[in-house]
Design a protein around this motif. Structure first.
Motif, PDB file in Angstrom:
ATOM      1  N   LEU A   1       0.704  -1.246  -0.038  1.00 27.67           N
ATOM      2  CA  LEU A   1       0.111   0.008   0.073  1.00 27.67           C
ATOM      3  C   LEU A   1       0.778   1.173  -0.159  1.00 27.67           C
ATOM      4  O   LEU A   1       2.057   1.129   0.041  1.00 27.67           O
ATOM      5  CB  LEU A   1      -1.127   0.001   1.100  1.00 27.67           C
ATOM      6  CG  LEU A   1      -0.558   0.129   2.650  1.00 27.67           C
ATOM      7  CD1 LEU A   1       0.048   1.156   3.019  1.00 27.67           C
ATOM      8  CD2 LEU A   1      -1.586  -0.690   3.513  1.00 27.67           C
ATOM      9  N   THR A   2       0.154   2.346  -0.307  1.00 31.64           N
ATOM     10  CA  THR A   2       1.085   3.735  -0.049  1.00 31.64           C
ATOM     11  C   THR A   2       0.078   4.653   0.498  1.00 31.64           C
ATOM     12  O   THR A   2      -1.153   4.313   0.467  1.00 31.64           O
ATOM     13  CB  THR A   2       1.341   4.041  -1.704  1.00 31.64           C
ATOM     14  OG1 THR A   2       2.299   5.256  -1.662  1.00 31.64           O
ATOM     15  CG2 THR A   2       0.137   4.388  -2.749  1.00 31.64           C
ATOM     16  N   ARG A   3       0.876   5.701   0.736  1.00 33.38           N
ATOM     17  CA  ARG A   3       0.021   6.786   1.366  1.00 33.38           C
ATOM     18  C   ARG A   3      -0.216   8.047   0.109  1.00 33.38           C
ATOM     19  O   ARG A   3       0.740   8.325  -0.515  1.00 33.38           O
ATOM     20  CB  ARG A   3       0.487   7.642   2.548  1.00 33.38           C
ATOM     21  CG  ARG A   3       0.648   6.437   3.669  1.00 33.38           C
ATOM     22  CD  ARG A   3       1.483   7.275   4.853  1.00 33.38           C
ATOM     23  NE  ARG A   3       2.254   6.079   5.291  1.00 33.38           N
ATOM     24  CZ  ARG A   3       2.501   5.905   6.692  1.00 33.38           C
ATOM     25  NH1 ARG A   3       2.189   6.910   7.430  1.00 33.38           N
ATOM     26  NH2 ARG A   3       3.015   5.172   6.970  1.00 33.38           N
ATOM     27  N   VAL A   4      -1.269   8.636  -0.140  1.00 33.84           N
ATOM     28  CA  VAL A   4      -1.566   9.623  -0.985  1.00 33.84           C
ATOM     29  C   VAL A   4      -2.036  10.716  -0.412  1.00 33.84           C
ATOM     30  O   VAL A   4      -3.243  10.547   0.318  1.00 33.84           O
ATOM     31  CB  VAL A   4      -2.305   8.972  -2.394  1.00 33.84           C
ATOM     32  CG1 VAL A   4      -1.707   8.019  -3.024  1.00 33.84           C
ATOM     33  CG2 VAL A   4      -3.644   8.489  -1.913  1.00 33.84           C
ATOM     34  N   PRO A   5      -1.715  12.158  -0.722  1.00 36.43           N
ATOM     35  CA  PRO A   5      -2.339  12.947  -0.161  1.00 36.43           C
ATOM     36  C   PRO A   5      -4.198  13.246  -0.656  1.00 36.43           C
ATOM     37  O   PRO A   5      -4.253  12.894  -1.755  1.00 36.43           O
ATOM     38  CB  PRO A   5      -1.657  14.429  -0.632  1.00 36.43           C
ATOM     39  CG  PRO A   5      -1.051  13.794  -1.704  1.00 36.43           C
ATOM     40  CD  PRO A   5      -0.890  12.306  -1.566  1.00 36.43           C
ATOM     41  N   CYS A   6      -5.006  13.605   0.183  1.00 32.71           N
ATOM     42  CA  CYS A   6      -6.400  14.004  -0.170  1.00 32.71           C
ATOM     43  C   CYS A   6      -6.298  15.245  -0.765  1.00 32.71           C
ATOM     44  O   CYS A   6      -5.932  16.324  -0.647  1.00 32.71           O
ATOM     45  CB  CYS A   6      -7.042  14.032   1.036  1.00 32.71           C
ATOM     46  SG  CYS A   6      -8.938  14.420   1.053  1.00 32.71           S
ATOM     47  N   LYS A   7      -7.243  15.125  -1.888  1.00 32.10           N
ATOM     48  CA  LYS A   7      -7.313  16.080  -2.913  1.00 32.10           C
ATOM     49  C   LYS A   7      -8.137  17.299  -2.407  1.00 32.10           C
ATOM     50  O   LYS A   7      -7.969  18.618  -2.576  1.00 32.10           O
ATOM     51  CB  LYS A   7      -7.971  15.804  -4.211  1.00 32.10           C
ATOM     52  CG  LYS A   7      -6.807  15.091  -4.853  1.00 32.10           C
ATOM     53  CD  LYS A   7      -7.804  14.364  -6.352  1.00 32.10           C
ATOM     54  CE  LYS A   7      -6.746  13.432  -7.022  1.00 32.10           C
ATOM     55  NZ  LYS A   7      -7.479  12.807  -8.146  1.00 32.10           N
ATOM     56  N   ASN A   8      -9.284  17.000  -1.316  1.00 32.93           N
ATOM     57  CA  ASN A   8     -10.051  17.920  -1.005  1.00 32.93           C
ATOM     58  C   ASN A   8      -9.410  18.550   0.616  1.00 32.93           C
ATOM     59  O   ASN A   8      -9.900  19.729   0.686  1.00 32.93           O
ATOM     60  CB  ASN A   8     -11.404  17.296  -0.707  1.00 32.93           C
ATOM     61  CG  ASN A   8     -11.906  16.977  -1.939  1.00 32.93           C
ATOM     62  OD1 ASN A   8     -11.647  17.461  -3.085  1.00 32.93           O
ATOM     63  ND2 ASN A   8     -12.926  16.028  -1.609  1.00 32.93           N
TER      64      ASN A   8
END
Length: 151
Positions: free
Chosen positions: A87-94
């Motif tokens: 898995l990876t961490r991704v920033p929330c667009k909102n």
């Protein structure tokens, strides 16, 4: 006073019985997942929770609830799975402060490989538990739970 004591004992006995079934299932699942796929039950649970989400991602707090872990234990779990590229961490667009945990292609592939072992171990452990008179009513109750969509 006897009625109150009886009610307390009934609840305590129920909790012990539930704990016994939970322990039986966890042991069987852990053994199968570790032996065949190098996953712990909680790691499988995290991958499964992510795999069932639209977009295959969740906020860390949602993942903590799904795995029944504290925030710090969830962070350690995510670190381990991220190190394994599952898995990876991704920033929330909102929300710039928000971080999503997202299943990778490798994580999805491992989940799909591990799911039959999980299902088989669960089915076998439930069948064995059903033969224990104290556990039979709990196993029956599990079989009678309503099915969730997509579950």
């Amino acid at each position: 006073m006897g009625v109150v004591d009886d009610a307390v004992e009934i609840r305590a006995h129920g909790r012990r019985t539930l704990a016994a079934l939970h322990g039986t299932l966890e042991t069987a699942l852990e053994t199968a997942l570790q032996a065949e796929h190098g996953l712990s039950v909680v790691e499988y649970t995290a991958l499964d929770a992510l795999g069932r989400q639209d977009g295959r991602h969740m906020r860390m707090q949602q993942l903590a609830r799904a795995t029944e872990l504290s925030g710090s234990a969830t962070t350690r779990l995510v670190n381990r799975l991220e190190d394994r590229q599952l898995l990876t961490r991704v920033p929330c667009k909102n929300d710039r402060r928000g971080i999503y945990t997202e299943l990778t292609g490798s994580g999805r592939a491992l989940l799909e490989k591990a799911r039959p072992a999980y299902d088989e171990a669960l089915e076998k452990a439930l069948a064995e538990a059903e033969q224990v008179p104290e556990l039979t009513p709990l196993v029956a109750a599990l079989h009678n739970l309503p099915q969730r969509p997509g579950g």
